[in-house]
Write a protein that holds these residues in place. Sequence first.
Motif, PDB file in Angstrom:
ATOM      1  N   ALA A  61       0.833  -1.210   0.000  1.00 53.34           N
ATOM      2  CA  ALA A  61       0.000   0.000   0.000  1.00 53.34           C
ATOM      3  C   ALA A  61       0.868   1.260   0.000  1.00 53.34           C
ATOM      4  CB  ALA A  61      -0.922  -0.002   1.221  1.00 53.34           C
ATOM      5  N   ALA A  62       1.983   1.228   0.739  1.00 51.95           N
ATOM      6  CA  ALA A  62       2.862   2.403   0.793  1.00 51.95           C
ATOM      7  C   ALA A  62       3.413   2.715  -0.603  1.00 51.95           C
ATOM      8  CB  ALA A  62       4.003   2.154   1.780  1.00 51.95           C
ATOM      9  N   VAL A  63       3.843   1.672  -1.318  1.00 53.84           N
ATOM     10  CA  VAL A  63       4.437   1.889  -2.647  1.00 53.84           C
ATOM     11  C   VAL A  63       3.365   2.363  -3.634  1.00 53.84           C
ATOM     12  CG1 VAL A  63       5.569   0.769  -4.604  1.00 53.84           C
ATOM     13  CG2 VAL A  63       6.304   0.248  -2.274  1.00 53.84           C
ATOM     14  N   TRP A  64       2.206   1.707  -3.626  1.00 48.91           N
ATOM     15  CA  TRP A  64       1.135   2.099  -4.554  1.00 48.91           C
ATOM     16  C   TRP A  64       0.672   3.530  -4.275  1.00 48.91           C
ATOM     17  CZ3 TRP A  64      -2.827  -1.426  -7.109  1.00 48.91           C
ATOM     18  CH2 TRP A  64      -2.197  -2.592  -7.577  1.00 48.91           C
ATOM     19  N   THR A  65       0.508   3.846  -2.996  1.00 53.55           N
ATOM     20  CA  THR A  65       0.030   5.187  -2.640  1.00 53.55           C
ATOM     21  C   THR A  65       1.033   6.251  -3.080  1.00 53.55           C
ATOM     22  OG1 THR A  65      -1.138   4.273  -0.735  1.00 53.55           O
ATOM     23  CG2 THR A  65      -0.749   6.632  -0.719  1.00 53.55           C
ATOM     24  N   SER A  66       2.313   6.007  -2.797  1.00 57.19           N
ATOM     25  CA  SER A  66       3.316   7.014  -3.162  1.00 57.19           C
ATOM     26  C   SER A  66       3.405   7.158  -4.681  1.00 57.19           C
ATOM     27  CB  SER A  66       4.681   6.664  -2.567  1.00 57.19           C
ATOM     28  OG  SER A  66       5.144   5.440  -3.085  1.00 57.19           O
ATOM     29  N   GLU A  67       3.272   6.042  -5.417  1.00 57.14           N
ATOM     30  CA  GLU A  67       3.355   6.127  -6.883  1.00 57.14           C
ATOM     31  C   GLU A  67       2.141   6.876  -7.457  1.00 57.14           C
ATOM     32  OE1 GLU A  67       6.100   4.921  -8.802  1.00 57.14           O
ATOM     33  OE2 GLU A  67       5.086   6.187 -10.261  1.00 57.14           O
ATOM     34  N   ASN A  70       2.734  10.470  -6.704  1.00 59.26           N
ATOM     35  CA  ASN A  70       3.788  10.927  -7.624  1.00 59.26           C
ATOM     36  C   ASN A  70       3.199  11.218  -9.009  1.00 59.26           C
ATOM     37  OD1 ASN A  70       6.433  11.379  -8.688  1.00 59.26           O
ATOM     38  ND2 ASN A  70       6.463   9.295  -9.455  1.00 59.26           N
ATOM     39  N   THR A  71       2.338  10.322  -9.480  1.00 63.20           N
ATOM     40  CA  THR A  71       1.706  10.520 -10.788  1.00 63.20           C
ATOM     41  C   THR A  71       0.851  11.790 -10.776  1.00 63.20           C
ATOM     42  OG1 THR A  71       1.641   8.136 -11.144  1.00 63.20           O
ATOM     43  CG2 THR A  71       0.159   9.444 -12.493  1.00 63.20           C
ATOM     44  N   ALA A  72       0.081  11.981  -9.695  1.00 60.77           N
ATOM     45  CA  ALA A  72      -0.776  13.167  -9.596  1.00 60.77           C
ATOM     46  C   ALA A  72       0.070  14.440  -9.610  1.00 60.77           C
ATOM     47  CB  ALA A  72      -1.608  13.099  -8.314  1.00 60.77           C
ATOM     48  N   ILE A  73       1.192  14.416  -8.887  1.00 64.78           N
ATOM     49  CA  ILE A  73       2.062  15.605  -8.830  1.00 64.78           C
ATOM     50  C   ILE A  73       2.708  15.857 -10.196  1.00 64.78           C
ATOM     51  CG2 ILE A  73       4.228  16.484  -7.832  1.00 64.78           C
ATOM     52  CD1 ILE A  73       3.265  15.261  -5.157  1.00 64.78           C
ATOM     53  N   GLU A  74       3.149  14.775 -10.875  1.00 64.09           N
ATOM     54  CA  GLU A  74       3.750  14.944 -12.208  1.00 64.09           C
ATOM     55  C   GLU A  74       2.764  15.593 -13.174  1.00 64.09           C
ATOM     56  OE1 GLU A  74       6.955  11.221 -12.418  1.00 64.09           O
ATOM     57  OE2 GLU A  74       5.197  11.216 -13.711  1.00 64.09           O
ATOM     58  N   ARG A  75       1.513  15.088 -13.155  1.00 65.01           N
ATOM     59  CA  ARG A  75       0.504  15.640 -14.065  1.00 65.01           C
ATOM     60  C   ARG A  75       0.212  17.107 -13.737  1.00 65.01           C
ATOM     61  NH1 ARG A  75       1.622  11.481 -15.515  1.00 65.01           N
ATOM     62  NH2 ARG A  75       0.381   9.760 -16.346  1.00 65.01           N
ATOM     63  N   THR A  76       0.094  17.406 -12.440  1.00 68.48           N
ATOM     64  CA  THR A  76      -0.225  18.776 -12.026  1.00 68.48           C
ATOM     65  C   THR A  76       0.905  19.724 -12.405  1.00 68.48           C
ATOM     66  OG1 THR A  76      -1.426  17.835 -10.154  1.00 68.48           O
ATOM     67  CG2 THR A  76      -0.977  20.184 -10.070  1.00 68.48           C
ATOM     68  N   VAL A  77       2.141  19.280 -12.195  1.00 69.50           N
ATOM     69  CA  VAL A  77       3.292  20.124 -12.533  1.00 69.50           C
ATOM     70  C   VAL A  77       3.354  20.336 -14.047  1.00 69.50           C
ATOM     71  CG1 VAL A  77       5.824  20.202 -12.593  1.00 69.50           C
ATOM     72  CG2 VAL A  77       4.646  19.555 -10.484  1.00 69.50           C
ATOM     73  N   ASP A  93      10.998  16.132  -8.108  1.00 67.49           N
ATOM     74  CA  ASP A  93      12.056  15.353  -7.446  1.00 67.49           C
ATOM     75  C   ASP A  93      11.604  14.909  -6.050  1.00 67.49           C
ATOM     76  OD1 ASP A  93      13.531  15.706  -9.691  1.00 67.49           O
ATOM     77  OD2 ASP A  93      15.002  17.079  -8.828  1.00 67.49           O
ATOM     78  N   ALA A  94      10.884  15.779  -5.333  1.00 75.46           N
ATOM     79  CA  ALA A  94      10.391  15.400  -4.000  1.00 75.46           C
ATOM     80  C   ALA A  94       9.376  14.260  -4.108  1.00 75.46           C
ATOM     81  CB  ALA A  94       9.759  16.609  -3.309  1.00 75.46           C
ATOM     82  N   ALA A  95       8.510  14.337  -5.125  1.00 75.42           N
ATOM     83  CA  ALA A  95       7.515  13.274  -5.328  1.00 75.42           C
ATOM     84  C   ALA A  95       8.217  11.944  -5.650  1.00 75.42           C
ATOM     85  CB  ALA A  95       6.558  13.662  -6.450  1.00 75.42           C
ATOM     86  N   ALA A  96       9.259  12.027  -6.481  1.00 79.20           N
ATOM     87  CA  ALA A  96      10.024  10.811  -6.799  1.00 79.20           C
ATOM     88  C   ALA A  96      10.722  10.290  -5.538  1.00 79.20           C
ATOM     89  CB  ALA A  96      11.041  11.108  -7.899  1.00 79.20           C
ATOM     90  N   GLY A  97      11.157  11.220  -4.678  1.00 80.60           N
ATOM     91  CA  GLY A  97      11.794  10.822  -3.419  1.00 80.60           C
ATOM     92  C   GLY A  97      10.834  10.044  -2.534  1.00 80.60           C
ATOM     93  N   ALA A  98       9.556  10.434  -2.540  1.00 76.19           N
ATOM     94  CA  ALA A  98       8.550   9.724  -1.737  1.00 76.19           C
ATOM     95  C   ALA A  98       8.428   8.277  -2.208  1.00 76.19           C
ATOM     96  CB  ALA A  98       7.203  10.429  -1.836  1.00 76.19           C
ATOM     97  N   VAL A  99       8.459   8.068  -3.525  1.00 71.87           N
ATOM     98  CA  VAL A  99       8.379   6.702  -4.067  1.00 71.87           C
ATOM     99  C   VAL A  99       9.614   5.902  -3.655  1.00 71.87           C
ATOM    100  CG1 VAL A  99       8.178   5.289  -6.151  1.00 71.87           C
ATOM    101  CG2 VAL A  99       7.018   7.492  -6.033  1.00 71.87           C
ATOM    102  N   LEU A 100      10.774   6.566  -3.673  1.00 70.55           N
ATOM    103  CA  LEU A 100      12.008   5.874  -3.284  1.00 70.55           C
ATOM    104  C   LEU A 100      11.948   5.438  -1.811  1.00 70.55           C
ATOM    105  CD1 LEU A 100      14.905   4.975  -3.964  1.00 70.55           C
ATOM    106  CD2 LEU A 100      15.680   7.269  -3.306  1.00 70.55           C
ATOM    107  N   VAL A 101      11.489   6.343  -0.937  1.00 70.43           N
ATOM    108  CA  VAL A 101      11.398   6.009   0.497  1.00 70.43           C
ATOM    109  C   VAL A 101      10.454   4.823   0.694  1.00 70.43           C
ATOM    110  CG1 VAL A 101      10.565   6.832   2.738  1.00 70.43           C
ATOM    111  CG2 VAL A 101      11.991   8.314   1.323  1.00 70.43           C
ATOM    112  N   ALA A 102       9.284   4.870   0.044  1.00 69.03           N
ATOM    113  CA  ALA A 102       8.314   3.777   0.186  1.00 69.03           C
ATOM    114  C   ALA A 102       8.880   2.474  -0.376  1.00 69.03           C
ATOM    115  CB  ALA A 102       7.008   4.139  -0.531  1.00 69.03           C
ATOM    116  N   SER A 103       9.613   2.561  -1.475  1.00 74.04           N
ATOM    117  CA  SER A 103      10.180   1.346  -2.084  1.00 74.04           C
ATOM    118  C   SER A 103      11.252   0.731  -1.189  1.00 74.04           C
ATOM    119  CB  SER A 103      10.780   1.665  -3.458  1.00 74.04           C
ATOM    120  OG  SER A 103       9.780   2.178  -4.303  1.00 74.04           O
ATOM    121  N   LEU A 104      12.067   1.584  -0.538  1.00 77.96           N
ATOM    122  CA  LEU A 104      13.087   1.058   0.382  1.00 77.96           C
ATOM    123  C   LEU A 104      12.423   0.394   1.583  1.00 77.96           C
ATOM    124  CD1 LEU A 104      15.746   3.954   0.300  1.00 77.96           C
ATOM    125  CD2 LEU A 104      15.918   1.678  -0.740  1.00 77.96           C
TER     126      LEU A 104
END
Length: 124
Positions: A61-67, A70-77, A93-104
């Motif tokens: 759930a952590a990985v799916w939620t962060s991804e 991340n997708t929502a932030i990419e589209r908005t940006v 980059d911060a949104a991508a960082g959230a995915v990295l933290v969740a993946s680790l």
Amino acid sequence: MSGGRSHWVHSFRHAIQGIAEALRSERHMRFHMAAAALVVALALALKVPLTQWPWLFAAIAAVWTSELINTAIERTVDLASPQTHPLAKTAKDAAAGAVLVASLFAAAIGCIVLGPPLWKLCFG
Ligand SMILES: Nc1ncnc2c1ncn2[C@@H]1O[C@H](COP(=O)(O)OP(=O)(O)OP(=O)(O)O)[C@@H](O)[C@H]1O
């Protein structure tokens, strides 16, 4: 009451559409889905105790939620700043960082929960 329920059904449908669109358009999202399926299959095959399953579900759930975020932030940006901008870079980059933290986090959970039974299976 039924109006409230219908509103809830619409919100639920939009959320499912959001997940489906992310799966269609984001390669990483499809990878996370395949990884989650593999983890669940492995946990079933290794007969992981029921008490450990919440950790696996939390990791997935952590990985799916962060991804999804991340997708929502990419589209908005992309919508707000189609041109290169330092703030757009910071946000993505911060949104991508959230995915990295969740993946680790998910990788650590996978090693802790699946590692010992896998080791036992492979090396007795
Ligand atoms: N408008 C922008 N202004 C400045 N830098 C940007 C901008 N758009 C993207 N970048 C930089 O390029 C990187 C990659 O952005 P992009 O939108 O291609 O996402 P991505 O990491 O390729 O994600 P995905 O593969 O999931 O689409 C960002 O992390 C950011 O550093």
